[in-house]
Design an enzyme around this catalytic site. Structure first.
Site, PDB file in Angstrom:
ATOM      1  N   LEU A 249       0.807  -1.215   0.000  1.00  0.00           N
ATOM      2  CA  LEU A 249       0.000   0.000   0.000  1.00  0.00           C
ATOM      3  C   LEU A 249       0.842   1.267   0.000  1.00  0.00           C
ATOM      4  CD1 LEU A 249      -2.757  -1.282   2.429  1.00  0.00           C
ATOM      5  CD2 LEU A 249      -2.578  -1.570  -0.040  1.00  0.00           C
ATOM      6  N   CYS A 250       2.151   1.121  -0.188  1.00  0.00           N
ATOM      7  CA  CYS A 250       3.049   2.278  -0.291  1.00  0.00           C
ATOM      8  C   CYS A 250       2.911   2.945  -1.655  1.00  0.00           C
ATOM      9  CB  CYS A 250       4.508   1.815  -0.167  1.00  0.00           C
ATOM     10  SG  CYS A 250       5.200   2.099   1.442  1.00  0.00           S
ATOM     11  N   HIS A 251       2.958   4.262  -1.648  1.00  0.00           N
ATOM     12  CA  HIS A 251       2.942   5.014  -2.895  1.00  0.00           C
ATOM     13  C   HIS A 251       4.340   5.057  -3.501  1.00  0.00           C
ATOM     14  CE1 HIS A 251      -0.501   6.457  -0.602  1.00  0.00           C
ATOM     15  NE2 HIS A 251      -1.063   6.717  -1.750  1.00  0.00           N
TER      16      HIS A 251
ATOM     17  N   GLU B 135      10.521   3.884   3.200  1.00  0.00           N
ATOM     18  CA  GLU B 135      11.736   3.746   2.399  1.00  0.00           C
ATOM     19  C   GLU B 135      12.957   3.633   3.307  1.00  0.00           C
ATOM     20  OE1 GLU B 135       9.158   5.580   1.671  1.00  0.00           O
ATOM     21  OE2 GLU B 135       8.675   4.999  -0.384  1.00  0.00           O
TER      22      GLU B 135
ATOM     23  N   ASP C 164      22.964 -12.444   5.589  1.00  0.00           N
ATOM     24  CA  ASP C 164      23.338 -13.426   4.559  1.00  0.00           C
ATOM     25  C   ASP C 164      24.851 -13.659   4.528  1.00  0.00           C
ATOM     26  OD1 ASP C 164      23.059 -15.016   2.133  1.00  0.00           O
ATOM     27  OD2 ASP C 164      23.756 -13.263   1.025  1.00  0.00           O
TER      28      ASP C 164
END
Lengths: 162, 162, 162, 162, 162, 162
Positions: free
Chosen positions: E75-77, E115, E129
């Protein structure tokens, strides 16, 4: 009605575990239709559209779309696609339609129906994009699997197909 | 027949230069239908499917699909989408259909018809994926723009729409 | 030697803050060459290659590649590309070369040189892929910016360019 | 001139069916050169550039680029890459060049030349991006496969290579 | 408890319409911690790990991750990011921790907290990792926004922050 | 301290060659916690949030995130994921926490710890996004592998786990 074993009791969406399925050669063919006007179909066939050559662009977009299927359809498994063929065929009978068919092949644990359907829809959306300046009212329609082969459920062809 | 100014003489596909267009608020609504069986529609409505809850999954896939439009449709411009709403409505009339509508908004130089159409088709493909174990013969159909507003060409509503 | 203000003292890679730069119309053109054999260039021109029609495929891949630039080049800013044109021109002089040029436009805070270069290289890689079955020894070469305009640093044309 | 069996009669672009090919270990090495000025090469070597440390950034971008190959090159098959090594070597002879080499490995049905070439070009574009503020006139050049092994066509090394 | 106006009555997930919000300069800083062993932190600091140099790799992955936020968070723009800075700081106090901070800037209609958080988590996953061969039991923890500025809600700093 | 054979002498980051490893069934489970306020947890559980239904959205984002792991984590190998299950469990004890667990399966040459961790973090970021309008101070924390099986190193369960 078929009932699958990998059902989660709580009904939550999940990517079904397919690790017990066999790796076999699988193939699926899907089809769809873009419905527009006869004069627009002529312009698609001749490449005479505001954004340029339509058929090659749609075919390539469809091939690339097939590869993006697991990025788009949340519960689809990633699959090593081994071949994609797409045909974009403007009707020459004045019906104002363009037929799109896609055949996708893999050697994997699940079928490639979704990949074939995604190839058809992305090719169809690409055509839509190229004609929308000349026909706002086009319709992308009748997108369906027409045949599949391979896997445990075996071969299947939609009724009424050759 | 409309003729655009940004035509390339050689007919080659290109992404049309829109830098001279105004940045305005734009909105587009698209619609499509998944045609299956009435008993499958009941299972969609209740979330009782092999892969789990169908409606929320389709809606979210459609929203994410709208954002991927320029990655899928080669000649689409990237646009700063400012809102997406998707409705996935199983028919309760025994017709065996599910209606999908998507409204996309932006403030940009081009319209968002392709984004709305992509949202509808990705949501539709996601439903197809969730029911294909119980209905091989489903059809994704009647995908079309129903209304758009903003931009130089102004507002447009498909004939016969409310 | 030019020295920029947004330098990080520790030398760590970062995406330079461009929020103080003006939003202006910008354009960049890049070029590159695929060097193969004259008979292969003939097959590119005629579309007579194992994977099929080469020029349209390369052009479309290049356009889509331009849109993927910020996904590929780590420190590139995402930009609202407003137009892309690509030309793929097989030499007809027996030199065995294909020239690729790409022009990208935006209205944004940074230039589009990287987008134009990415368009050229992805188009070039796509050609390479289509001919590698008939020429293992092809070379993709001389990829460079030939002109740019817009932004604070103004217009620039590579020496020796028309 | 080699002629392949999977030719489509109509010349349309398609993703060649490789399902009949053997799954074998395959390896490809590609190479390319960034040509700039000697003082810029010194700054690359020391990480003293406006966007920061160049070599590690290019190497990582190249590795990630290798994984994106089927998203970029339309007719490339997705492949399970099993290893990538990239070397970015600034010349210390004042020639103003940086050499990039990439070796990619897979166990699959097709070769990884395109993955190695994509790794080299994405690493090269990343370097270009990092130096373009200090050298507008750089050139990315001489991108080629230098060796491949595995598969039916067997081992191959470019003439003149060690 | 804050209540927003763009609420959908049926509770369905949607991408909130932000077209009425102002375009302003916005900034967000997030932070997180990788908790491992002191000897592993020493190897991170020195680049002496099975997969090689860890800090630059994590920083670049984080920058690229910031750009992928709208692809990951449904739902991020999508936002035109104008700058990203990431710091990866191995503790030199024997605590066996690495701190990651990310600052993201934009000029847009919504904030960039997501972000900044995505940059931190992707950088953290990348470190994880690189050390998992030497520490299976590492933990990525305390990921949070520490400050934001711009937009209607104004500046905010987490309590206890300098 | 474990030392791996595929070490590059120069310490440069690279994607380790796994082609000599066996293809086996592998599984990994990871876990993480979103720490917010008890009233926010109630709203998550009821779907009463500005962006709508939170749990299904987070679960689907996590599944899709698992598939994007090699796009996000530079040195991760692409893997054919064969199943993903995610649980998002709001605490009902007033602790103001939501637990996220993800189990990922593959039949491949490397483990799926990173895929499970990525699924958890993307699901967690998605929850964070949905509550940030009502709680700026949430924390995503305690993200860790809890169990893995398959591969040469065999089964492993984090100490203190059932």
């Amino acid at each position: 009605m078929s009932d699958l074993s990998h059902y989660r009791d709580d009904g939550a969406a999940h990517m079904v575990d397919v690790s017990a399925k066999d790796v076999t050669k699988r193939r699926a063919t899907a089809r769809g239709v873009l419905r527009t006007r006869a004069d627009v179909v002529d312009r698609i066939a001749s490449g005479d559209l505001p954004k340029g050559e339509a058929i090659a662009t749609a075919r390539i977009a469809g091939i690339m779309g097939a590869k993006r299927t697991p990025d788009l359809v949340p519960l689809c498994h990633p699959l090593p696609i081994s071949g994609v063929e797409i045909d974009v065929t403007p009707a020459d009978d004045g019906s104002g339609t363009v037929e799109i068919t896609a055949t996708v092949r893999t050697t994997g644990r699940t079928g490639v129906e979704m990949e074939a359907l995604t190839a058809v829809t992305v090719a169809g959306l690409t055509l839509y994009d190229m004609i929308k300046a000349v026909d706002k009212a086009a319709v992308l329609t009748d997108i369906e699997v027409v045949a599949k082969s391979g896997g445990k459920s075996g071969d299947w062809t939609r009724e009424g197909q050759a």
